[in-house]
Design a protein around this motif. Sequence first.
Motif, PDB file in Angstrom:
ATOM      1  N   LEU A   1       0.800  -1.180   0.134  1.00 17.18           N
ATOM      2  CA  LEU A   1      -0.188   0.006  -0.154  1.00 17.18           C
ATOM      3  C   LEU A   1       0.899   1.408  -0.104  1.00 17.18           C
ATOM      4  O   LEU A   1       1.890   1.251   0.884  1.00 17.18           O
ATOM      5  N   ILE A   2       0.666   2.228  -1.006  1.00 15.45           N
ATOM      6  CA  ILE A   2       1.430   3.334  -0.849  1.00 15.45           C
ATOM      7  C   ILE A   2       0.579   4.590  -0.638  1.00 15.45           C
ATOM      8  O   ILE A   2      -0.426   4.551  -1.494  1.00 15.45           O
ATOM      9  N   LEU A   3       0.797   5.695   0.087  1.00 16.35           N
ATOM     10  CA  LEU A   3       0.100   6.293   0.412  1.00 16.35           C
ATOM     11  C   LEU A   3       0.774   7.851   0.095  1.00 16.35           C
ATOM     12  O   LEU A   3       1.900   8.014   0.331  1.00 16.35           O
ATOM     13  N   THR A   4       0.032   9.051  -0.458  1.00 21.16           N
ATOM     14  CA  THR A   4       0.435  10.049  -0.708  1.00 21.16           C
ATOM     15  C   THR A   4      -0.497  10.844  -0.218  1.00 21.16           C
ATOM     16  O   THR A   4      -1.777  10.584   0.303  1.00 21.16           O
ATOM     17  N   PRO A   5      -0.417  12.394   0.205  1.00 21.29           N
ATOM     18  CA  PRO A   5      -1.348  13.159   0.733  1.00 21.29           C
ATOM     19  C   PRO A   5      -2.520  13.491  -0.293  1.00 21.29           C
ATOM     20  O   PRO A   5      -3.680  13.728   0.425  1.00 21.29           O
ATOM     21  N   GLN A   6      -2.397  13.190  -1.558  1.00 18.52           N
ATOM     22  CA  GLN A   6      -3.519  12.975  -2.334  1.00 18.52           C
ATOM     23  C   GLN A   6      -4.231  11.789  -2.854  1.00 18.52           C
ATOM     24  O   GLN A   6      -5.352  11.875  -3.238  1.00 18.52           O
ATOM     25  N   VAL A   7      -3.661  10.699  -2.951  1.00 13.76           N
ATOM     26  CA  VAL A   7      -3.900   9.556  -3.597  1.00 13.76           C
ATOM     27  C   VAL A   7      -3.395   8.237  -2.990  1.00 13.76           C
ATOM     28  O   VAL A   7      -2.108   8.565  -2.699  1.00 13.76           O
ATOM     29  N   GLY A   8      -3.833   7.365  -2.876  1.00 17.40           N
ATOM     30  CA  GLY A   8      -3.257   5.904  -2.422  1.00 17.40           C
ATOM     31  C   GLY A   8      -3.237   4.961  -3.519  1.00 17.40           C
ATOM     32  O   GLY A   8      -3.990   4.951  -4.453  1.00 17.40           O
ATOM     33  N   PHE A   9      -2.255   4.117  -3.570  1.00 16.45           N
ATOM     34  CA  PHE A   9      -2.043   2.953  -4.472  1.00 16.45           C
ATOM     35  C   PHE A   9      -2.085   1.509  -4.010  1.00 16.45           C
ATOM     36  O   PHE A   9      -1.302   1.446  -2.780  1.00 16.45           O
ATOM     37  N   LEU A  10      -2.865   0.692  -4.199  1.00 14.91           N
ATOM     38  CA  LEU A  10      -2.916  -0.820  -4.057  1.00 14.91           C
ATOM     39  C   LEU A  10      -2.337  -1.458  -4.904  1.00 14.91           C
ATOM     40  O   LEU A  10      -2.707  -1.716  -5.817  1.00 14.91           O
ATOM     41  N   ILE A  11      -1.318  -2.452  -4.542  1.00 11.01           N
ATOM     42  CA  ILE A  11      -0.517  -3.189  -5.509  1.00 11.01           C
ATOM     43  C   ILE A  11      -0.295  -4.505  -5.094  1.00 11.01           C
ATOM     44  O   ILE A  11      -0.047  -4.976  -4.075  1.00 11.01           O
ATOM     45  N   GLU A  12      -0.921  -5.422  -6.261  1.00  8.40           N
ATOM     46  CA  GLU A  12      -0.674  -6.879  -6.033  1.00  8.40           C
ATOM     47  C   GLU A  12       0.105  -7.370  -7.215  1.00  8.40           C
ATOM     48  O   GLU A  12       0.145  -7.208  -8.306  1.00  8.40           O
ATOM     49  N   VAL A  13       1.091  -8.070  -6.566  1.00  9.82           N
ATOM     50  CA  VAL A  13       2.523  -8.545  -7.242  1.00  9.82           C
ATOM     51  C   VAL A  13       2.065  -9.946  -7.564  1.00  9.82           C
ATOM     52  O   VAL A  13       1.702 -10.664  -6.637  1.00  9.82           O
ATOM     53  N   LYS A  14       2.628 -10.378  -8.852  1.00  8.13           N
ATOM     54  CA  LYS A  14       2.382 -11.669  -9.365  1.00  8.13           C
ATOM     55  C   LYS A  14       3.765 -11.930  -9.902  1.00  8.13           C
ATOM     56  O   LYS A  14       4.365 -11.346 -10.727  1.00  8.13           O
ATOM     57  N   ASN A  15       4.330 -13.347  -9.516  1.00  5.25           N
ATOM     58  CA  ASN A  15       5.676 -13.611  -9.928  1.00  5.25           C
ATOM     59  C   ASN A  15       5.486 -14.761 -10.971  1.00  5.25           C
ATOM     60  O   ASN A  15       5.413 -15.808 -10.547  1.00  5.25           O
ATOM     61  N   LEU A  16       5.077 -14.392 -12.243  1.00  5.55           N
ATOM     62  CA  LEU A  16       4.691 -15.184 -13.143  1.00  5.55           C
ATOM     63  C   LEU A  16       5.759 -15.316 -14.538  1.00  5.55           C
ATOM     64  O   LEU A  16       6.090 -14.331 -15.017  1.00  5.55           O
ATOM     65  N   ALA A  17       5.857 -16.342 -15.073  1.00  2.00           N
ATOM     66  CA  ALA A  17       6.819 -16.472 -16.406  1.00  2.00           C
ATOM     67  C   ALA A  17       5.986 -17.070 -17.311  1.00  2.00           C
ATOM     68  O   ALA A  17       5.263 -18.298 -17.201  1.00  2.00           O
TER      69      ALA A  17
END
Length: 324
Positions: A82-98
Motif C-alpha cells: 500500500l502506497i499513500l500520498t497526501p492526495q491519493v493511495g495505490f494498492l498493488i498486487e504482485v504476481k511472479n509469473l513466467a
Amino acid sequence: MVNVKKRTVPPVIRQTEALLRRLPQNHPKRDTIEMDINKRWAGYRGEQALDYFLGFLPFSTYRIFHDLRLSVHGKSFQVDTLILTPQVGFLIEVKNLAGVITVDDESGQFTVVKNGIIKRYQNPLAQVNRQLSQLKQWLHVHEVYTYPLLPLVAISNPNAELNFKDTLSVPITHLDVTVERIKKLHASYENKKSFSLTPLEQSLLQKHRPYYSDILQTFSIPSSHIQTGIRCPTCKEYSMTREKLSWECPACTTRSRMAHRLAVADYFLLYGSTLTNQTCQHFLGLDSRHAISKLLSRMPLSYTGSTNALTYVRPSNIEELIRQ
C-alpha cells in the motif's frame, strides 16, 4: 519514499518451513509441503523485486506499507503493498509469473502459457479489487470517506509476456512500468485535496495483525507426526541433549548454546501464540522445570501470569528466535 512498514518474510512461510523441519524424512506429504514453500518464496521474491523499483520513487511524500493485515466487519484481509500520498493511495498486487499471460477482463479468465502448457490462475484483477473494496470499508469505519485509492497489478518476472487484446479495468504491467505509472497518476492528483497521513499511518500500524495459519490443519497432519526435541544444526538429527550449559549432539558431537531457540520458534509456529513451561519441557525433551525457566527467561519473550505459572507469548517478530 518512506518505508513506514517494511516487508518481512510472511509468517506462513516460516510456519511451513517449521512443519517440514519437524516431519520425518519419509513422510508422505514432504513433497507437497516443499512445493508450497517454493511457491510462497517465489511470490515473496516477486514482492521484493517491487521494493527495488519503489526505491526510485523521487518524493518523500510516498509512504509505503508492506504486508498489512487488517479486519473490517469481522473479516480479515491482506494488502501486499500500500502506497499513500497526501492526495491519493495505490494498492498493488504482485504476481511472479513466467510465460505468456492472457486475461479476459469480462469473463475473468487469467491464463499463463509456458512451454506449451496452459495454466489457469486466480485472477489478480479480482483479487486487487476485492482488497480495494475491503480497504475502503476499513477507511470508512475509521472515518476516512473521500480518500482516493487506485488498484494496480504488477508482474515481477521481466521475461513474462503480457498479451492483452483490450484495455483492462485495472492496469497489469511490469514492475518498472508500474512505478512510472504511479508517478504519472500521482502527478494528476497533485492539485487535489490533501489529507493528513499521520493519523491514518498510526491507525494502520496499530490495527495490523500478522497472519498465522493453523498449519497442521492446512496440510491435515496430526500432531503425533511432529518430531519433538532439539535439532542438531550440523547433522539435523533431533538428538541433542543438555550437558551443563550447552546442547550436545551424540551423533556428530556438535555443541550449541542456542539450539533451543529454533525449537521454541517451531513450537510457536506450529501450535499457537502461547507456551507454558510444561509444554516447553515436553517439546524440547528436557525434564527440568528450573532449566526451562532459565532458558525462556533469557529469550526475547513477554509473559503473563504469576511466577509459578507463567505463560509466554509469541514475539511479534518471530525472526528473533529463528536466528541463532
